[in-house]
Design a protein around this motif. Structure first.
Motif, PDB file in Angstrom:
ATOM      1  N   VAL A  22       0.906  -1.018  -0.124  1.00 16.62           N
ATOM      2  CA  VAL A  22       0.032  -0.131   0.054  1.00 16.62           C
ATOM      3  C   VAL A  22       0.869   1.427   0.014  1.00 16.62           C
ATOM      4  O   VAL A  22       0.580   2.179  -0.731  1.00 16.62           O
ATOM      5  N   LYS A  23       1.853   1.300   0.635  1.00 20.11           N
ATOM      6  CA  LYS A  23       2.945   2.412   0.920  1.00 20.11           C
ATOM      7  C   LYS A  23       3.703   2.499  -0.484  1.00 20.11           C
ATOM      8  O   LYS A  23       3.524   3.853  -1.144  1.00 20.11           O
ATOM      9  N   GLU A  24       4.009   1.476  -0.974  1.00 21.59           N
ATOM     10  CA  GLU A  24       4.693   1.614  -2.499  1.00 21.59           C
ATOM     11  C   GLU A  24       3.801   1.916  -3.430  1.00 21.59           C
ATOM     12  O   GLU A  24       4.221   2.658  -4.485  1.00 21.59           O
ATOM     13  N   ALA A  25       2.316   1.893  -3.295  1.00 24.30           N
ATOM     14  CA  ALA A  25       1.600   2.376  -4.345  1.00 24.30           C
ATOM     15  C   ALA A  25       1.181   3.618  -4.061  1.00 24.30           C
ATOM     16  O   ALA A  25       0.551   4.299  -5.081  1.00 24.30           O
ATOM     17  N   GLY A  26       1.744   4.428  -2.881  1.00 22.46           N
ATOM     18  CA  GLY A  26       1.278   5.674  -2.927  1.00 22.46           C
ATOM     19  C   GLY A  26      -0.047   5.914  -2.420  1.00 22.46           C
ATOM     20  O   GLY A  26      -0.570   7.002  -2.439  1.00 22.46           O
ATOM     21  N   ALA A  27      -0.633   4.932  -1.842  1.00 15.75           N
ATOM     22  CA  ALA A  27      -2.113   5.098  -1.285  1.00 15.75           C
ATOM     23  C   ALA A  27      -2.152   5.537   0.356  1.00 15.75           C
ATOM     24  O   ALA A  27      -1.349   4.941   1.077  1.00 15.75           O
TER      25      ALA A  27
ATOM     26  N   HIS B 255      -9.932   1.469  -0.046  1.00 13.55           N
ATOM     27  CA  HIS B 255     -11.382   1.755  -0.048  1.00 13.55           C
ATOM     28  C   HIS B 255     -11.892   0.222   0.174  1.00 13.55           C
ATOM     29  O   HIS B 255     -12.938  -0.143   0.900  1.00 13.55           O
ATOM     30  N   THR B 256     -11.394  -0.807  -0.777  1.00 16.91           N
ATOM     31  CA  THR B 256     -11.899  -2.154  -0.813  1.00 16.91           C
ATOM     32  C   THR B 256     -10.673  -3.257  -0.748  1.00 16.91           C
ATOM     33  O   THR B 256      -9.844  -2.832  -1.413  1.00 16.91           O
TER      34      THR B 256
ATOM     35  N   LEU C   1      -6.795  -7.580   8.966  1.00 12.68           N
ATOM     36  CA  LEU C   1      -6.621  -6.535   7.934  1.00 12.68           C
ATOM     37  C   LEU C   1      -7.813  -5.626   8.317  1.00 12.68           C
ATOM     38  O   LEU C   1      -7.809  -4.273   7.979  1.00 12.68           O
ATOM     39  N   GLN C   2      -8.978  -6.158   8.810  1.00 17.06           N
ATOM     40  CA  GLN C   2     -10.083  -5.523   8.997  1.00 17.06           C
ATOM     41  C   GLN C   2      -9.689  -4.266   9.988  1.00 17.06           C
ATOM     42  O   GLN C   2     -10.013  -2.969  10.108  1.00 17.06           O
ATOM     43  N   ASP C   3      -8.868  -4.631  11.056  1.00 19.33           N
ATOM     44  CA  ASP C   3      -8.293  -3.861  12.203  1.00 19.33           C
ATOM     45  C   ASP C   3      -7.282  -2.878  11.637  1.00 19.33           C
ATOM     46  O   ASP C   3      -7.348  -1.709  12.242  1.00 19.33           O
ATOM     47  N   ARG C   4      -6.317  -3.267  10.767  1.00 21.96           N
ATOM     48  CA  ARG C   4      -5.406  -2.391  10.416  1.00 21.96           C
ATOM     49  C   ARG C   4      -6.098  -1.320   9.339  1.00 21.96           C
ATOM     50  O   ARG C   4      -5.657  -0.176   9.269  1.00 21.96           O
ATOM     51  N   PHE C   5      -7.086  -1.684   8.735  1.00 26.11           N
ATOM     52  CA  PHE C   5      -7.596  -0.871   7.561  1.00 26.11           C
ATOM     53  C   PHE C   5      -9.244  -0.539   8.018  1.00 26.11           C
ATOM     54  O   PHE C   5      -9.911  -1.207   7.296  1.00 26.11           O
ATOM     55  N   PRO C   6      -9.635   0.056   9.086  1.00 27.87           N
ATOM     56  CA  PRO C   6     -10.902  -0.024   9.409  1.00 27.87           C
ATOM     57  C   PRO C   6     -11.951   0.617   8.474  1.00 27.87           C
ATOM     58  O   PRO C   6     -13.055   0.360   8.521  1.00 27.87           O
ATOM     59  N   GLU C   7     -11.479   1.383   7.514  1.00 23.01           N
ATOM     60  CA  GLU C   7     -12.563   2.289   6.585  1.00 23.01           C
ATOM     61  C   GLU C   7     -12.759   1.231   5.384  1.00 23.01           C
ATOM     62  O   GLU C   7     -13.440   1.663   4.741  1.00 23.01           O
TER      63      GLU C   7
END
Length: 466
Positions: free
Chosen positions: A132-137, A141-142, A175-181
């Motif tokens: 995710v970091k390498e993608a610049g995000a 979202h999903t 993963l849900q905890d790390r990316f809650p949104e």
């Protein structure tokens, strides 16, 4: 009853967005032509979608002869970022893309079978964070996840399956905890592979087909009339548990050993190859070994191994004297005519077919020729095994098309698919085309990305009053 103005606007907006998704950037004039809407209506929807941040001017179309160039409108790709995961028993692969599906970053990490549940989850989550970091995000979202095992159709959760690592189920919650949104969706890996093959692979021209997954394990995905069928408990296609002849016993509710898995799983494929002298080097049996031995056998049987023998001409298990003689002549085709050996020559070796226990005559004027003949017999024996599972599916569903999926199916290519199709033609009155995978193991990740993109677009493109 005519639609209200707000409903009509929402329908038009969604139609325009779908066209931009499918066709790429379009001018207002092209949108008018493709939608059939009036020029003022198209102008209004372009203004609304631009204000909402869903589309933007991405360039100009210079085909006009006079006047200013027309503006090209496209979906704002960085409006949302998506992640797709392919969870295997031996590791995880991750891809991060933008809203239109362009891959921005990807990576994989192996996870040893001896790794504990906690450390395995940490490894996988750290991989996702890095990609995710390498993608610049900034956020996701999903997230679409492909995993082996059963998915509960009611809850959408990965069910506890005996034989699968515990970290598979823990990873989803982590993963849900790390990316809650983020919206995290889990689907069976074979189902995702089928969706990818239908969109971009071997089943592009089919709305009804079955994908037979051939990898570390076996599975099947069923697509009927364009819709993926999951079954009452999410278990449609658990073909590994199918009781079949030729195994040491019957499968149980918690172990597919003894079912079709015992004939078509990677360990079984490697063992079968070994009985024909084609065992790859290595002590452990993993999926790559099955892929390697099938690929090498296909190369030999196709003439790519240096002998120049066509796949259809390679020696086959003895079923008729004429076939045996033709096989022998083919095996010796690289020698001078006076060195060819007849079937009754003492130097010919009589082997036993490991599945049918019928005699298989072969000769080895040289090591290379013997290997070619062994490769052909191995592929025939493998096709015999696969045909058992395929014939069962064909008899019940009549799909018209079966795709041999996964890395093993892709490695077998047309050579293996053709052999299986020939057997099904003899075994069933139902016309069935058998094709090799167009995507192989990459189909799972591709399918996960497709489902993540569609889920995100469904939400972002939804009518405001839905």
């Amino acid at each position: 009853m005519p639609a209200s103005p707000s409903t009509a606007r929402a329908i038009n907006d969604r139609l325009a967005l779908r066209l931009l998704q499918q066709e790429g950037p379009l001018t207002a004039g092209q949108l008018k032509q493709l939608t059939g809407l009036s020029r003022p209506t198209v102008a209004d929807l372009v203004e609304r979608l631009t204000a909402a941040g869903l589309i933007a001017v991405v360039g100009e179309a210079g085909e006009q002869r006079r006047g200013p160039n027309a503006k090209l409108y496209g979906i704002v790709a960085d409006r949302a970022h998506l992640a797709a995961l392919d969870i295997r028993t031996e590791g995880v692969s991750v891809v991060v893309s933008d809203l239109v599906g362009a891959v921005l970053a990807e990576a994989s990490v192996p996870i040893d079978g001896d790794t504990g549940t906690g450390p395995a989850v940490e490894q996988a989550v750290a991989l996702v964070e890095r990609v995710v970091k390498e993608a610049g995000a900034d956020r996701l979202h999903t997230v679409g996840i492909g995993a082996p095992g059963l998915i509960d159709p009611a809850s959408g959760e990965l069910r506890d399956s005996t034989g699968l690592p515990e970290w598979h189920r823990r990873l989803v919650a982590a993963l849900q905890d790390r990316f809650p949104e983020a919206r995290v969706n889990v689907e069976n890996e074979t189902n995702l592979a089928a969706l990818a093959e239908q969109r971009d692979g071997a089943a592009r021209d089919r709305d009804t087909f079955v994908l037979l997954w051939l990898g570390h394990g076996t599975g099947a995905a069923v697509v009927l009339d364009g819709a993926l069928r999951r079954g009452a408990s999410g278990g449609t296609g658990e073909i590994g548990f199918l009781p079949v002849p030729g195994t040491s016993g019957l499968p149980s509710a918690v172990d597919c050993e003894g079912g079709f898995h015992s004939l078509g799983g990677s360990a079984a494929v490697v063992e079968l190859a070994g009985s024909y002298g084609l065992s790859p080097e290595g002590d452990a049996v993993h999926e790559p070994l099955a892929v390697e031995v099938v690929r090498e056998a296909v190369a030999l049987a196709s003439g790519d191994g240096g002998a120049g023998v066509a796949a259809s001409d390679v020696a086959r298990p003895a079923s008729a004297a004429g076939e045996q003689a033709a096989a022998m002549r083919t095996a010796d085709s690289g020698d001078d005519a006076d060195t060819a050996r007849p079937l009754d020559d003492p130097s010919a070796r009589a082997d036993r077919h490991p599945d049918t226990d019928t005699p298989v005559a072969s000769a080895e004027p040289s090591r290379a020729h013997g290997t070619v003949a062994s490769a052909g017999r191995f592929l025939d024996a493998l096709a015999d095994r696969l045909a058992i599972g395929v014939a069962s599916v064909v008899a019940i569903l009549d799909p018209g098309c079966v795709v041999l999926g996964g890395e093993v199916g892709q490695a077998g290519g047309d050579v293996l698919a053709r052999r299986v199709e020939e057997r099904i033609r003899r075994m069933s009155p139902l016309a069935t085309v058998v094709r090799p995978s167009g995507l192989g193991g990459a189909a799972v990740l591709r399918g996960a990305l497709l489902t993540a993109r569609e889920a995100a677009q469904d939400e972002l493109f939804a009518p405001p009053d839905r």
